[in-house]
Design a protein around this motif. Structure first.
Motif, PDB file in Angstrom:
ATOM      1  N   MET A 179      16.212  67.324  14.249  1.00 51.68           N
ATOM      2  CA  MET A 179      17.242  66.365  14.674  1.00 51.68           C
ATOM      3  C   MET A 179      18.596  66.710  14.083  1.00 51.68           C
ATOM      4  N   ARG A 180      18.614  67.033  12.805  1.00 49.60           N
ATOM      5  CA  ARG A 180      19.889  67.320  12.152  1.00 49.60           C
ATOM      6  C   ARG A 180      20.498  68.636  12.618  1.00 49.60           C
ATOM      7  N   SER A 181      19.688  69.522  13.152  1.00 50.62           N
ATOM      8  CA  SER A 181      20.249  70.752  13.718  1.00 50.62           C
ATOM      9  C   SER A 181      20.990  70.479  15.028  1.00 50.62           C
ATOM     10  N   ALA A 182      20.622  69.378  15.692  1.00 52.85           N
ATOM     11  CA  ALA A 182      21.290  69.021  16.949  1.00 52.85           C
ATOM     12  C   ALA A 182      22.415  68.018  16.735  1.00 52.85           C
ATOM     13  N   VAL A 183      22.189  67.034  15.898  1.00 51.50           N
ATOM     14  CA  VAL A 183      23.191  65.997  15.672  1.00 51.50           C
ATOM     15  C   VAL A 183      23.004  65.431  14.269  1.00 51.50           C
ATOM     16  N   VAL A 184      24.143  65.078  13.653  1.00 49.27           N
ATOM     17  CA  VAL A 184      24.132  64.434  12.340  1.00 49.27           C
ATOM     18  C   VAL A 184      24.815  63.078  12.484  1.00 49.27           C
ATOM     19  N   ASN A 185      24.040  62.023  12.238  1.00 51.65           N
ATOM     20  CA  ASN A 185      24.575  60.672  12.345  1.00 51.65           C
ATOM     21  C   ASN A 185      23.892  59.777  11.317  1.00 51.65           C
ATOM     22  N   ASN A 186      24.120  58.481  11.450  1.00 51.35           N
ATOM     23  CA  ASN A 186      23.540  57.547  10.477  1.00 51.35           C
ATOM     24  C   ASN A 186      22.018  57.589  10.476  1.00 51.35           C
ATOM     25  N   PHE A 187      21.433  57.783  11.637  1.00 51.02           N
ATOM     26  CA  PHE A 187      19.980  57.804  11.724  1.00 51.02           C
ATOM     27  C   PHE A 187      19.391  58.985  10.953  1.00 51.02           C
ATOM     28  N   THR A 188      19.908  60.153  11.206  1.00 49.13           N
ATOM     29  CA  THR A 188      19.375  61.339  10.527  1.00 49.13           C
ATOM     30  C   THR A 188      19.729  61.326   9.034  1.00 49.13           C
ATOM     31  N   ASP A 189      20.896  60.781   8.690  1.00 43.97           N
ATOM     32  CA  ASP A 189      21.245  60.689   7.268  1.00 43.97           C
ATOM     33  C   ASP A 189      20.303  59.741   6.531  1.00 43.97           C
ATOM     34  N   ALA A 190      19.988  58.628   7.167  1.00 49.28           N
ATOM     35  CA  ALA A 190      19.086  57.664   6.529  1.00 49.28           C
ATOM     36  C   ALA A 190      17.687  58.241   6.368  1.00 49.28           C
ATOM     37  N   THR A 191      17.209  58.959   7.374  1.00 50.28           N
ATOM     38  CA  THR A 191      15.872  59.548   7.248  1.00 50.28           C
ATOM     39  C   THR A 191      15.856  60.626   6.162  1.00 50.28           C
ATOM     40  N   ALA A 192      16.928  61.419   6.073  1.00 53.05           N
ATOM     41  CA  ALA A 192      16.996  62.436   5.018  1.00 53.05           C
ATOM     42  C   ALA A 192      17.018  61.786   3.634  1.00 53.05           C
ATOM     43  N   ALA A 193      17.762  60.682   3.499  1.00 51.87           N
ATOM     44  CA  ALA A 193      17.796  59.984   2.213  1.00 51.87           C
ATOM     45  C   ALA A 193      16.431  59.381   1.879  1.00 51.87           C
ATOM     46  N   ALA A 194      15.754  58.840   2.886  1.00 54.29           N
ATOM     47  CA  ALA A 194      14.424  58.273   2.651  1.00 54.29           C
ATOM     48  C   ALA A 194      13.441  59.358   2.206  1.00 54.29           C
ATOM     49  N   ILE A 195      13.536  60.522   2.810  1.00 56.20           N
ATOM     50  CA  ILE A 195      12.667  61.640   2.418  1.00 56.20           C
ATOM     51  C   ILE A 195      12.947  62.047   0.972  1.00 56.20           C
ATOM     52  N   SER A 196      14.216  62.065   0.599  1.00 56.45           N
ATOM     53  CA  SER A 196      14.567  62.423  -0.782  1.00 56.45           C
ATOM     54  C   SER A 196      13.999  61.412  -1.774  1.00 56.45           C
ATOM     55  N   MET A 197      14.112  60.123  -1.456  1.00 69.36           N
ATOM     56  CA  MET A 197      13.577  59.098  -2.353  1.00 69.36           C
ATOM     57  C   MET A 197      12.053  59.186  -2.449  1.00 69.36           C
ATOM     58  N   ALA A 198      11.408  59.459  -1.342  1.00 67.27           N
ATOM     59  CA  ALA A 198       9.951  59.614  -1.367  1.00 67.27           C
ATOM     60  C   ALA A 198       9.548  60.830  -2.201  1.00 67.27           C
ATOM     61  N   PHE A 199      10.362  61.872  -2.151  1.00 67.67           N
ATOM     62  CA  PHE A 199      10.074  63.062  -2.966  1.00 67.67           C
ATOM     63  C   PHE A 199      10.208  62.743  -4.457  1.00 67.67           C
ATOM     64  N   PHE A 200      11.219  61.969  -4.831  1.00 62.00           N
ATOM     65  CA  PHE A 200      11.365  61.585  -6.237  1.00 62.00           C
ATOM     66  C   PHE A 200      10.195  60.710  -6.688  1.00 62.00           C
ATOM     67  N   ALA A 201       9.715  59.840  -5.792  1.00 62.56           N
ATOM     68  CA  ALA A 201       8.537  59.045  -6.128  1.00 62.56           C
ATOM     69  C   ALA A 201       7.326  59.945  -6.338  1.00 62.56           C
ATOM     70  N   PHE A 202       7.210  60.972  -5.508  1.00 63.01           N
ATOM     71  CA  PHE A 202       6.131  61.941  -5.685  1.00 63.01           C
ATOM     72  C   PHE A 202       6.224  62.633  -7.041  1.00 63.01           C
ATOM     73  N   LEU A 203       7.413  63.044  -7.443  1.00 57.30           N
ATOM     74  CA  LEU A 203       7.585  63.708  -8.740  1.00 57.30           C
ATOM     75  C   LEU A 203       7.180  62.792  -9.892  1.00 57.30           C
ATOM     76  N   ALA A 204       7.591  61.522  -9.808  1.00 54.10           N
ATOM     77  CA  ALA A 204       7.245  60.594 -10.887  1.00 54.10           C
ATOM     78  C   ALA A 204       5.733  60.417 -10.998  1.00 54.10           C
ATOM     79  N   LEU A 205       5.050  60.280  -9.874  1.00 59.81           N
ATOM     80  CA  LEU A 205       3.602  60.114  -9.908  1.00 59.81           C
ATOM     81  C   LEU A 205       2.900  61.408 -10.321  1.00 59.81           C
ATOM     82  N   ALA A 206       3.455  62.541  -9.929  1.00 62.94           N
ATOM     83  CA  ALA A 206       2.866  63.814 -10.339  1.00 62.94           C
ATOM     84  C   ALA A 206       2.963  63.987 -11.857  1.00 62.94           C
TER      85      ALA A 206
END
Length: 222
Positions: A179-206
């Motif tokens: 999606m971000r290769s085609a368009v960058v907007n609020n939707f794709t930015d929010a999903t990217a931020a959510a993925i980053s937060m989920a990754f940090f949660a993964f690191l904490a649990l790991a």
């Protein structure tokens, strides 16, 4: 003539006696230098021994203090790591759930994002429950789970939830990149931020799983 002979004999006897006394004195060893050196050496050795003993005592105290600090850090780390995982999972949950902008920019139209939302919710609930449990235990309360079972629960639970988070990330990252290769907007930015937060949660649990595994390996069963 007799008197001269007698005086000579007396002189000879006196000389022989003096020579004998000198020879006896020469044969006696002089222990004073050795005694002094030995005393000095013993004094130096004793001082070194006393200094060494003091250093050894300080080393033992330092090692005990370091061990206490390490055990205290290991005891507090599960609470901190689970609390951090709960915060990151909550932010990821909010970002995904609120990512609705109409048309194709609706998170619920994509099963990858629905899966990410479900796993973020699970990680939030699990991390909150574990953080509350450890906070209650550290305040002096009774742990609802026994010590041995609690370490095993931390180790297994952290690994399972961390694995689920990683699987959700693996599903959400490819579609977000397309999606971000085609368009960058609020939707794709929010999903990217959510993925980053989920990754940090993964690191904490790991990290929590690593700590739990270390504590489990040090557990005695006697």
């Amino acid at each position: 003539m007799a008197m001269v002979t007698t005086d000579a004999a007396a002189t000879t006897a006196t000389t022989a006696t003096a020579a004998a006394e000198k020879s006896q004195d020469a044969e006696k060893p002089d222990y004073a230098p050795y005694n002094g050196a030995s005393t000095a050496a013993d004094g130096g050795t004793g001082a070194r021994a006393r200094r060494g003993g003091g250093g050894g005592g300080r080393g033992v105290v330092d090692s005990v203090v370091a061990r206490w600090r390490r055990e205290d850090m290991l005891d507090k780390s599960p609470l901190a790591l689970h609390a951090a995982a709960a915060v990151f999972a909550f932010v990821a949950l909010v970002l995904v759930a609120s990512n609705q902008h109409g048309d194709w920019m609706q998170f619920d139209r994509y099963q990858e994002y629905r899966y990410l939302l479900a796993i973020a919710s699970l990680a939030l609930l699990y991390s909150l429950a574990q953080a509350a449990r450890h906070a209650h235990r550290m305040r002096g309360g009774v742990d609802p789970v026994s010590s041995a079972s609690g370490r095993l629960l931390d180790f297994v639970g952290d690994q399972v939830v961390a694995y689920l988070l990683m699987s959700a990330l693996s599903a959400a990252v490819p579609i977000t990149n397309r999606m971000r290769s085609a368009v960058v907007n609020n939707f794709t930015d929010a999903t990217a931020a959510a993925i980053s937060m989920a990754f940090f949660a993964f690191l904490a649990l790991a990290l929590s799983a690593v700590v739990s595994g270390y504590k489990l390996s040090k557990q005695t069963y006697m």
